[in-house]
Motif scaffolding. Structure first.
Motif, PDB file in Angstrom:
ATOM      1  N   GLY A  98       0.804  -1.219   0.000  1.00  0.00           N
ATOM      2  CA  GLY A  98       0.000   0.000   0.000  1.00  0.00           C
ATOM      3  C   GLY A  98       0.836   1.268   0.000  1.00  0.00           C
ATOM      4  N   TRP A  99       1.974   1.253   0.698  1.00  0.00           N
ATOM      5  CA  TRP A  99       2.812   2.455   0.781  1.00  0.00           C
ATOM      6  C   TRP A  99       3.520   2.731  -0.532  1.00  0.00           C
ATOM      7  CZ3 TRP A  99       1.541  -0.619   4.788  1.00  0.00           C
ATOM      8  CH2 TRP A  99       1.057   0.019   5.944  1.00  0.00           C
ATOM      9  N   VAL A 100       3.944   1.678  -1.225  1.00  0.00           N
ATOM     10  CA  VAL A 100       4.597   1.850  -2.523  1.00  0.00           C
ATOM     11  C   VAL A 100       3.595   2.383  -3.541  1.00  0.00           C
ATOM     12  CG1 VAL A 100       5.763   0.665  -4.419  1.00  0.00           C
ATOM     13  CG2 VAL A 100       6.296   0.062  -2.053  1.00  0.00           C
ATOM     14  N   VAL A 101       2.379   1.851  -3.521  1.00  0.00           N
ATOM     15  CA  VAL A 101       1.340   2.317  -4.438  1.00  0.00           C
ATOM     16  C   VAL A 101       1.031   3.783  -4.187  1.00  0.00           C
ATOM     17  CG1 VAL A 101      -1.070   2.048  -5.126  1.00  0.00           C
ATOM     18  CG2 VAL A 101       0.338   0.027  -4.736  1.00  0.00           C
ATOM     19  N   ALA A 102       0.994   4.194  -2.918  1.00  0.00           N
ATOM     20  CA  ALA A 102       0.709   5.586  -2.586  1.00  0.00           C
ATOM     21  C   ALA A 102       1.747   6.521  -3.205  1.00  0.00           C
ATOM     22  CB  ALA A 102       0.666   5.762  -1.076  1.00  0.00           C
ATOM     23  N   LYS A 103       3.012   6.137  -3.120  1.00  0.00           N
ATOM     24  CA  LYS A 103       4.079   6.959  -3.688  1.00  0.00           C
ATOM     25  C   LYS A 103       4.003   6.972  -5.211  1.00  0.00           C
ATOM     26  CE  LYS A 103       7.920   9.315  -2.794  1.00  0.00           C
ATOM     27  NZ  LYS A 103       7.978  10.447  -1.835  1.00  0.00           N
ATOM     28  N   TYR A 104       3.735   5.825  -5.799  1.00  0.00           N
ATOM     29  CA  TYR A 104       3.684   5.711  -7.258  1.00  0.00           C
ATOM     30  C   TYR A 104       2.480   6.468  -7.823  1.00  0.00           C
ATOM     31  CZ  TYR A 104       3.612   3.515 -11.875  1.00  0.00           C
ATOM     32  OH  TYR A 104       3.602   3.293 -13.228  1.00  0.00           O
ATOM     33  N   ALA A 143      -1.879  11.439  -9.955  1.00  0.00           N
ATOM     34  CA  ALA A 143      -3.092  12.026  -9.397  1.00  0.00           C
ATOM     35  C   ALA A 143      -2.811  12.520  -7.996  1.00  0.00           C
ATOM     36  CB  ALA A 143      -4.232  11.005  -9.366  1.00  0.00           C
ATOM     37  N   GLU A 144      -3.521  13.545  -7.591  1.00  0.00           N
ATOM     38  CA  GLU A 144      -3.371  14.016  -6.214  1.00  0.00           C
ATOM     39  C   GLU A 144      -3.916  12.952  -5.264  1.00  0.00           C
ATOM     40  OE1 GLU A 144      -3.576  18.672  -5.913  1.00  0.00           O
ATOM     41  OE2 GLU A 144      -5.193  17.975  -7.223  1.00  0.00           O
ATOM     42  N   PRO A 145      -3.290  12.822  -4.096  1.00  0.00           N
ATOM     43  CA  PRO A 145      -3.563  11.669  -3.223  1.00  0.00           C
ATOM     44  C   PRO A 145      -5.025  11.494  -2.824  1.00  0.00           C
ATOM     45  CG  PRO A 145      -1.604  12.831  -2.497  1.00  0.00           C
ATOM     46  CD  PRO A 145      -2.210  13.673  -3.564  1.00  0.00           C
ATOM     47  N   PHE A 191      -7.189  10.558  -5.752  1.00  0.00           N
ATOM     48  CA  PHE A 191      -7.001   9.144  -6.090  1.00  0.00           C
ATOM     49  C   PHE A 191      -7.786   8.253  -5.135  1.00  0.00           C
ATOM     50  CE2 PHE A 191      -4.980   5.033  -5.961  1.00  0.00           C
ATOM     51  CZ  PHE A 191      -4.631   4.771  -7.276  1.00  0.00           C
ATOM     52  N   LEU A 192      -7.709   8.553  -3.840  1.00  0.00           N
ATOM     53  CA  LEU A 192      -8.431   7.747  -2.856  1.00  0.00           C
ATOM     54  C   LEU A 192      -9.938   7.827  -3.068  1.00  0.00           C
ATOM     55  CD1 LEU A 192      -6.437   8.402   0.442  1.00  0.00           C
ATOM     56  CD2 LEU A 192      -6.525   6.282  -0.890  1.00  0.00           C
ATOM     57  N   ALA A 193     -10.433   8.994  -3.432  1.00  0.00           N
ATOM     58  CA  ALA A 193     -11.868   9.124  -3.683  1.00  0.00           C
ATOM     59  C   ALA A 193     -12.293   8.215  -4.838  1.00  0.00           C
ATOM     60  CB  ALA A 193     -12.217  10.584  -3.988  1.00  0.00           C
ATOM     61  N   MET A 194     -11.466   8.159  -5.884  1.00  0.00           N
ATOM     62  CA  MET A 194     -11.770   7.252  -7.001  1.00  0.00           C
ATOM     63  C   MET A 194     -11.685   5.798  -6.538  1.00  0.00           C
ATOM     64  SD  MET A 194      -9.979   9.001 -10.364  1.00  0.00           S
ATOM     65  CE  MET A 194      -8.299   8.849  -9.732  1.00  0.00           C
ATOM     66  N   ARG A 195     -10.672   5.489  -5.766  1.00  0.00           N
ATOM     67  CA  ARG A 195     -10.500   4.120  -5.272  1.00  0.00           C
ATOM     68  C   ARG A 195     -11.697   3.682  -4.432  1.00  0.00           C
ATOM     69  NH1 ARG A 195      -5.570   2.232  -1.175  1.00  0.00           N
ATOM     70  NH2 ARG A 195      -6.671   0.450  -0.244  1.00  0.00           N
ATOM     71  N   TYR A 196     -12.140   4.532  -3.517  1.00  0.00           N
ATOM     72  CA  TYR A 196     -13.269   4.170  -2.659  1.00  0.00           C
ATOM     73  C   TYR A 196     -14.551   4.003  -3.467  1.00  0.00           C
ATOM     74  CZ  TYR A 196     -10.195   5.690   1.156  1.00  0.00           C
ATOM     75  OH  TYR A 196      -9.159   5.837   2.032  1.00  0.00           O
ATOM     76  N   SER A 197     -14.753   4.884  -4.446  1.00  0.00           N
ATOM     77  CA  SER A 197     -15.977   4.807  -5.260  1.00  0.00           C
ATOM     78  C   SER A 197     -16.054   3.478  -6.003  1.00  0.00           C
ATOM     79  CB  SER A 197     -16.017   5.973  -6.264  1.00  0.00           C
ATOM     80  OG  SER A 197     -16.031   7.219  -5.602  1.00  0.00           O
ATOM     81  N   GLY A 209      -6.122   8.706   4.232  1.00  0.00           N
ATOM     82  CA  GLY A 209      -6.021  10.082   3.764  1.00  0.00           C
ATOM     83  C   GLY A 209      -4.771  10.753   4.295  1.00  0.00           C
ATOM     84  N   ALA A 210      -4.493  10.572   5.587  1.00  0.00           N
ATOM     85  CA  ALA A 210      -3.298  11.174   6.190  1.00  0.00           C
ATOM     86  C   ALA A 210      -2.024  10.580   5.601  1.00  0.00           C
ATOM     87  CB  ALA A 210      -3.329  10.968   7.705  1.00  0.00           C
ATOM     88  N   ILE A 211      -1.986   9.252   5.460  1.00  0.00           N
ATOM     89  CA  ILE A 211      -0.787   8.598   4.932  1.00  0.00           C
ATOM     90  C   ILE A 211      -0.527   9.006   3.485  1.00  0.00           C
ATOM     91  CG2 ILE A 211       0.147   6.377   4.195  1.00  0.00           C
ATOM     92  CD1 ILE A 211      -1.001   5.125   6.658  1.00  0.00           C
ATOM     93  N   TRP A 212      -1.551   8.926   2.650  1.00  0.00           N
ATOM     94  CA  TRP A 212      -1.362   9.230   1.233  1.00  0.00           C
ATOM     95  C   TRP A 212      -1.029  10.709   1.028  1.00  0.00           C
ATOM     96  CZ3 TRP A 212      -2.880   6.256  -3.450  1.00  0.00           C
ATOM     97  CH2 TRP A 212      -2.930   4.886  -3.181  1.00  0.00           C
ATOM     98  N   TRP A 213      -1.662  11.596   1.796  1.00  0.00           N
ATOM     99  CA  TRP A 213      -1.345  13.016   1.660  1.00  0.00           C
ATOM    100  C   TRP A 213       0.099  13.267   2.080  1.00  0.00           C
ATOM    101  CZ3 TRP A 213       0.313  16.917   4.894  1.00  0.00           C
ATOM    102  CH2 TRP A 213       0.244  18.212   4.373  1.00  0.00           C
TER     103      TRP A 213
END
Length: 304
Positions: A18-24, A29-31, A34-40, A80-84
């Motif tokens: 998950g951490w590598v994907v967040a960086k990549y 896309a802004e973090p 991206f998470l909003a799209m992922r959750y949807s 949200g905190a981690i990805w940001w």
């Protein structure tokens, strides 16, 4: 059966990526966007999964509310905190090591929030865990030539506080219920908090490319869906405690993956500090590995 033997290790390996994907993903896309799209997408797939497998939805608004609120903390505020923070320059490996705070924080505050007693060995584990993480993280953060801002690191730590509270909240209010339906509602809770944050803090930038689609597919199918599916399998076979014993490998795995895939530095303080932290986490959670493993790991997997 091969799957039965490999499932716990595969579950932990999935979670660590998950951490590598967040960086990549931050390159495309802004973090929070991206998470909003992922959750949807995850919500839609989970609804289909629940329908196909006959999941039982909560029958009371009270339980629905608890599931949504737990998702706000376990997914929305935590990820949200981690990805940001990672999007703001915190190395994925450092962020993964900071994630070791979660079980330590949970053990430290559990006596005050849910009345759990901790032993002397567990207290020693908490001290070792925090000391190890400090050794692993602080030299990199405080280096004179570093370009890491302290504020994103602090936000990353706050994310650990969010998942700690979410884990304890779930333990208190969601002892029963179909994990498939609860997971769906938790992602709904995450979306509820992530969309407003994305609108406030970001320009909703998305650069569509094959790489972005691949990152999104892995985040949804590999993490949001795959990890949960493996968790359900482990629960059904009564093997969640085996996965719990491997959870301690997630911080070093994340750091090694970031070094291999992203070229991040893997320093001796990080290595030694992580070993100390992993030892501390083991001592802190040794008593509870076989007690209530399913609900504890439900919260952890849902955060993946």
């Amino acid at each position: 059966m091969l799957l039965a033997r490999l499932a716990p290790a595969v579950f932990v390996l999935l979670w660590s990526t998950g951490w590598v994907v967040a960086k990549y993903a931050a390159f495309f896309a802004e973090p929070l966007t991206f998470l909003a799209m992922r959750y949807s997408i995850a919500i839609l797939l989970f609804i289909g999964f629940c329908a196909a497998t006959g999941a039982r939805w909560p029958r009371s608004w009270n339980m629905i509310g608890h599931a949504v609120i737990s998702g706000v903390f376990l997914h929305g505020l935590y990820l949200g905190a981690i990805w940001w923070a990672i999007g703001e320059g915190v190395p994925a490996g450092i962020s993964g090591i900071i994630a070791g705070l979660q079980p330590l924080m949970t053990a430290a505050v559990a006596p005050y929030l849910i009345g759990e007693n901790i032993t002397r060995v567990q207290r020693l584990g908490i001290v070792l865990g925090f000391s190890g993480i400090a050794l692993a993280v602080l030299p990199k953060v405080l280096a004179i030539d570093t370009d890491i801002n302290l504020f994103p690191v602090a936000v990353n730590v706050l994310g650990m506080g969010a998942v700690t509270y979410g884990t304890l909240y779930q333990k208190r209010h969601l002892q029963t219920g179909d994990i498939r339906a609860i997971a769906t509602l938790q992602y709904a809770g995450a979306l509820i908090v992530t969309v407003p944050l994305a609108l406030m803090l970001e320009d909703m930038r998305v650069t569509w490319s094959v790489e972005l689609v691949a990152a999104l597919a892995w985040s949804v199918l590999g993490l949001s869906m795959g990890a949960i599916a493996l968790l359900l399998y482990l629960i059904r076979r009564g093997q969640v405690s085996r996965a719990a014993s491997l959870i301690y490998l997630v911080p070093p795995l994340a750091a090694v993956e970031a070094a291999l895939l992203l070229g991040e530095a893997l320093t001796w303080p990080m290595i030694v500090g992580t070993v100390i932290a992993v030892t501390g986490v083991y001592l802190t959670n040794r008593k509870s590995e076989s007690e209530g493993a399913s609900e504890g790991q439900t919260g952890k997997a849902a955060a993946a």
